[in-house]
Design a protein around this motif. Structure first.
Motif, PDB file in Angstrom:
ATOM      1  N   PRO A 135      -3.655   6.068  -8.102  1.00 29.25           N
ATOM      2  CA  PRO A 135      -4.846   5.415  -8.656  1.00 29.25           C
ATOM      3  C   PRO A 135      -6.096   5.606  -7.794  1.00 29.25           C
ATOM      4  CG  PRO A 135      -2.961   3.947  -8.787  1.00 29.25           C
ATOM      5  CD  PRO A 135      -2.526   5.137  -8.002  1.00 29.25           C
ATOM      6  N   VAL A 136      -7.196   5.914  -8.435  1.00 31.50           N
ATOM      7  CA  VAL A 136      -8.463   6.110  -7.722  1.00 31.50           C
ATOM      8  C   VAL A 136      -9.085   4.750  -7.459  1.00 31.50           C
ATOM      9  CG1 VAL A 136      -8.818   8.377  -8.739  1.00 31.50           C
ATOM     10  CG2 VAL A 136      -9.700   6.358  -9.899  1.00 31.50           C
ATOM     11  N   SER A 137     -10.100   4.725  -6.636  1.00 38.13           N
ATOM     12  CA  SER A 137     -10.725   3.476  -6.219  1.00 38.13           C
ATOM     13  C   SER A 137     -11.211   2.676  -7.429  1.00 38.13           C
ATOM     14  CB  SER A 137     -11.900   3.776  -5.283  1.00 38.13           C
ATOM     15  OG  SER A 137     -12.516   2.589  -4.850  1.00 38.13           O
ATOM     16  N   GLY A 138     -10.894   1.379  -7.393  1.00 38.77           N
ATOM     17  CA  GLY A 138     -11.303   0.496  -8.463  1.00 38.77           C
ATOM     18  C   GLY A 138     -10.346   0.441  -9.627  1.00 38.77           C
ATOM     19  N   LYS A 139      -9.299   1.259  -9.621  1.00 38.21           N
ATOM     20  CA  LYS A 139      -8.311   1.289 -10.700  1.00 38.21           C
ATOM     21  C   LYS A 139      -6.989   0.691 -10.207  1.00 38.21           C
ATOM     22  CE  LYS A 139     -11.087   3.975 -13.234  1.00 38.21           C
ATOM     23  NZ  LYS A 139     -11.666   3.603 -14.543  1.00 38.21           N
ATOM     24  N   ALA A 140      -6.234   0.143 -11.130  1.00 38.55           N
ATOM     25  CA  ALA A 140      -4.924  -0.411 -10.805  1.00 38.55           C
ATOM     26  C   ALA A 140      -3.941  -0.054 -11.907  1.00 38.55           C
ATOM     27  CB  ALA A 140      -5.006  -1.928 -10.630  1.00 38.55           C
ATOM     28  N   TRP A 141      -2.695   0.214 -11.484  1.00 41.33           N
ATOM     29  CA  TRP A 141      -1.599   0.426 -12.425  1.00 41.33           C
ATOM     30  C   TRP A 141      -0.665  -0.770 -12.303  1.00 41.33           C
ATOM     31  CZ3 TRP A 141      -0.063   6.197 -11.118  1.00 41.33           C
ATOM     32  CH2 TRP A 141      -1.135   7.026 -11.439  1.00 41.33           C
ATOM     33  N   VAL A 142      -0.107  -1.242 -13.411  1.00 38.34           N
ATOM     34  CA  VAL A 142       0.743  -2.426 -13.380  1.00 38.34           C
ATOM     35  C   VAL A 142       1.983  -2.187 -14.217  1.00 38.34           C
ATOM     36  CG1 VAL A 142      -1.265  -3.939 -13.085  1.00 38.34           C
ATOM     37  CG2 VAL A 142      -0.335  -3.541 -15.370  1.00 38.34           C
ATOM     38  N   ASP A 143       3.028  -2.990 -13.924  1.00 40.58           N
ATOM     39  CA  ASP A 143       4.226  -2.984 -14.761  1.00 40.58           C
ATOM     40  C   ASP A 143       3.905  -3.594 -16.122  1.00 40.58           C
ATOM     41  OD1 ASP A 143       5.825  -1.791 -12.912  1.00 40.58           O
ATOM     42  OD2 ASP A 143       6.821  -3.629 -12.238  1.00 40.58           O
ATOM     43  N   PRO A 144       4.565  -3.127 -17.190  1.00 38.39           N
ATOM     44  CA  PRO A 144       4.286  -3.695 -18.519  1.00 38.39           C
ATOM     45  C   PRO A 144       4.492  -5.194 -18.598  1.00 38.39           C
ATOM     46  CG  PRO A 144       5.547  -1.663 -18.712  1.00 38.39           C
ATOM     47  CD  PRO A 144       5.513  -2.006 -17.249  1.00 38.39           C
TER      48      PRO A 144
END
Length: 588
Positions: A135-144
């Motif tokens: 993930p690039v700065s300012g982005k987030a990945w999350v579990d469903p």
């Protein structure tokens, strides 16, 4: 030397043209092909297992600790040609306008992961595999499950500490997720560059720092001792072999079972080679007598016979290895539906192993009848009843046992298992020998029965057995050992599967509830009662380090041989406490 090589080649070609090598060569080729087939398949399966295990670590090796890891380690690793990545994980609350939820935060370097890949769900179903950077700065990945609990969709804003992130993707697969306390919570993955801005790294924070290393196997092996010598309290090194016990146990059990398959294949083949070699030697008594009449000395005849054995072993090894390399693709194709990962290309080691097995099989189980041909008297050309003294059974047995032990060590790689197998087969052979001798006595006694005398075919069959008692007992033992090997393989396979199933008790919990705050206890108990679980025991947990045992410093109280306890001294522990032990606990 040149004359001897010329004699060896002439003898081998003569026997080949005369059809004398057919049975022996066929038996040896089948033996080597079976060994090579299993060997190539084991090699590819082990490569796939090791690759999957490395992906479960996200690297070839990982160091984790409760404090930031030294930058000097990364510098040294890069100087040795390795790639390095860092991760930081800890539990925290994530908000999206509604009620905040507990999540497992993971900050990652752009290079993460070094092995495997993170995949995310795409619109309309399916998954997309992501190569670094993450993930690039300012982005987030999350579990469903975290996104669903927060009611957040792609593009919504998430709050983590003092920093806001855009929900950019939903995680489908994370290679090194693991099963620790922190990782039981749903994941939110952010870039390492944004970690400091969250303001969540504070004194007393429950944080796990990881440094991942990957590279060529030789470079990793060279770097491993350098790194291990610099580990301090609270730091732990994880590799596929010694850092993940559940992976190590699976790899060891699979390796031992598949090695046993190759070993039993070799044993069955050894029986055929031994019988074929004895038949070959029996048909060459006249030829060896003529060689002696023509002036060939006994040492040169022994050298020629041993050289012919070597030519046969090399030829059969080459043909069998090539045949095994082709046949193993069929075995791999048959097992492919049961595998979750493609098999890598095989290495040349199984071919070399099969070639070596060819030499061991032929010289261990077939050399003694060959070499004993040199003792045939020259007078046999005039008197066919002269064949020299029969080959010593004890010398032939000693050579066969030595060859069998060598094959055991070669295929099992475990000296203890090899000794157990040698003892088991020795006991089986002794039992079969005794039963064969008893059966032969019954056959001899049965020749005089009235029913046998009235049946010419039965009388001839029993007479043939009684005249060649040694050969009949030997063939009985060979067949019994082969059947025993096949039955043992079937029983071992079933026992291995049952052992894997028994590793998880039938009453093992399916779910765990953790991180219940004291003010949430009444509501939690009500929820358990509503679910029909009755009076559920709840246990307090805290983090701590073992520093003293019964008034002694922990490092002095724990034996150096207790590797598991010594490892517990180097890290924080999840601890619990009660004034009385639970009823289902037993102090021993």
């Amino acid at each position: 030397m040149r004359d001897m090589l010329s004699l060896i080649l002439r003898l081998t070609l003569r026997d080949w043209r005369g059809g004398e090598l057919g049975l022996l060569l066929a038996a040896l080729i089948v033996a080597v092909a079976s060994i090579a087939t299993v060997g190539f398949f084991i090699d590819r399966l082990q490569g796939a297992l090791a690759g999957q295990a490395a992906q479960l670590l996200g690297a070839d090796m990982v160091v984790r600790g409760s404090r930031p890891l030294p930058d000097a380690w990364a510098t040294e690793a890069r100087a040795r040609g390795l790639t390095v990545a860092r991760t930081v994980s800890f539990p925290s609350m994530v908000g999206a306008g509604a009620m905040p939820r507990l999540a497992s935060v993971k900050a990652v370097d752009p290079e993460y992961p070094l092995r495997g890949a993170v995949s995310t769900f795409v619109v309309g179903g399916g998954a997309r595999v992501h190569e670094p950077p993450m993930p690039v700065s300012g982005k987030a990945w999350v579990d469903p499950q975290l996104a669903d609990a927060l009611g957040a969709r792609i593009g919504d804003t998430l709050t983590l500490g003092s920093r806001s992130f855009e929900l950019a993707a939903r995680i489908a697969l994370e290679p090194d997720r693991g099963g620790g306390f922190v990782n039981l919570a749903p994941r939110i993955m952010i870039p390492m560059a944004d970690l400091e801005a969250t303001g969540l790294i504070q004194p007393g924070s429950r944080i796990t720092y990881r440094m991942l290393f990957a590279g060529e196997p030789s470079a990793v092996r060279d770097f491993l001792p350098w790194l291990r010598d610099r580990l301090e309290t609270g730091q732990r090194l994880e590799t596929v072999e010694d850092g993940r016990p559940e992976l190590r146990a699976t790899l060891e059990r699979a390796d031992q079972f598949l090695s046993l398959v190759a070993l039993l294949s070799a044993m069955i083949a050894a029986v055929a080679v031994s019988l074929a070699a004895r038949r070959f030697a029996a048909r060459h008594l006249d030829a060896c007598a003529i060689y002696k009449v023509l002036g060939l000395s006994r040492p040169r005849l022994v050298g020629a016979l041993v050289g012919e054995l070597a030519v046969i072993a090399i030829a059969a090894g080459l043909i069998g290895a090539v045949l095994g390399a082709v046949l193993h693709f069929g075995l791999a194709w048959a097992i492919a539906p049961l595998l979750s990962a493609p098999l890598p290309s095989p290495s040349p080691w199984p071919a070399a192993q099969a070639m070596l097995a060819s030499v061991i099989l032929l010289f261990g189980f077939g050399a003694w009848p060959f070499v004993h041909l040199a003792s045939v008297p020259p007078l046999r050309v005039l008197r066919r009843d002269l064949g020299g003294a029969p080959p010593s059974v004890w010398i032939g047995t000693a050579l066969a046992v030595f060859a069998f032990a060598t094959l055991l060590v070669l295929f099992s790689g475990d000296r203890r298992m090899a000794l157990i197998a040698i003892g088991g087969f020795a006991g089986g052979i002794a039992a079969f020998w005794g039963l064969g001798w008893l059966a032969m006595r019954l056959v001899v006694a049965g020749r005089g029965l009235p029913g046998v005398r009235r049946s010419p075919s039965l009388h001839v069959a029993l007479a043939s057995w009684s005249r060649r008692r040694g050969a009949a007992i030997l063939q009985t033992i060979a067949l019994a050992v082969g059947i025993m090997a096949l039955v043992l393989l079937s029983v071992t396979r079933a026992d291995l599967v049952d052992g894997w199933q028994r590793a998880v008790p039938p009453d093992a919990p399916n779910r765990f509830v953790i991180n219940i705050l004291p003010e949430q206890l009444p509501r939690a108990r009500q929820a358990f009662e509503a679910a029909g679980l009755g009076d559920v025991e709840l246990y307090p947990t805290t983090r701590g380090r073992l520093v003293e045992i019964n008034g002694k410093p922990a490092r002095e109280a724990v034996s150096d041989r207790d590797g598991e306890m010594r490892g517990a001294l180097r890290r924080e522990l999840n601890l619990s406490y009660r004034d009385q032990p639970p009823a289902h606990n037993q102090v021993v």
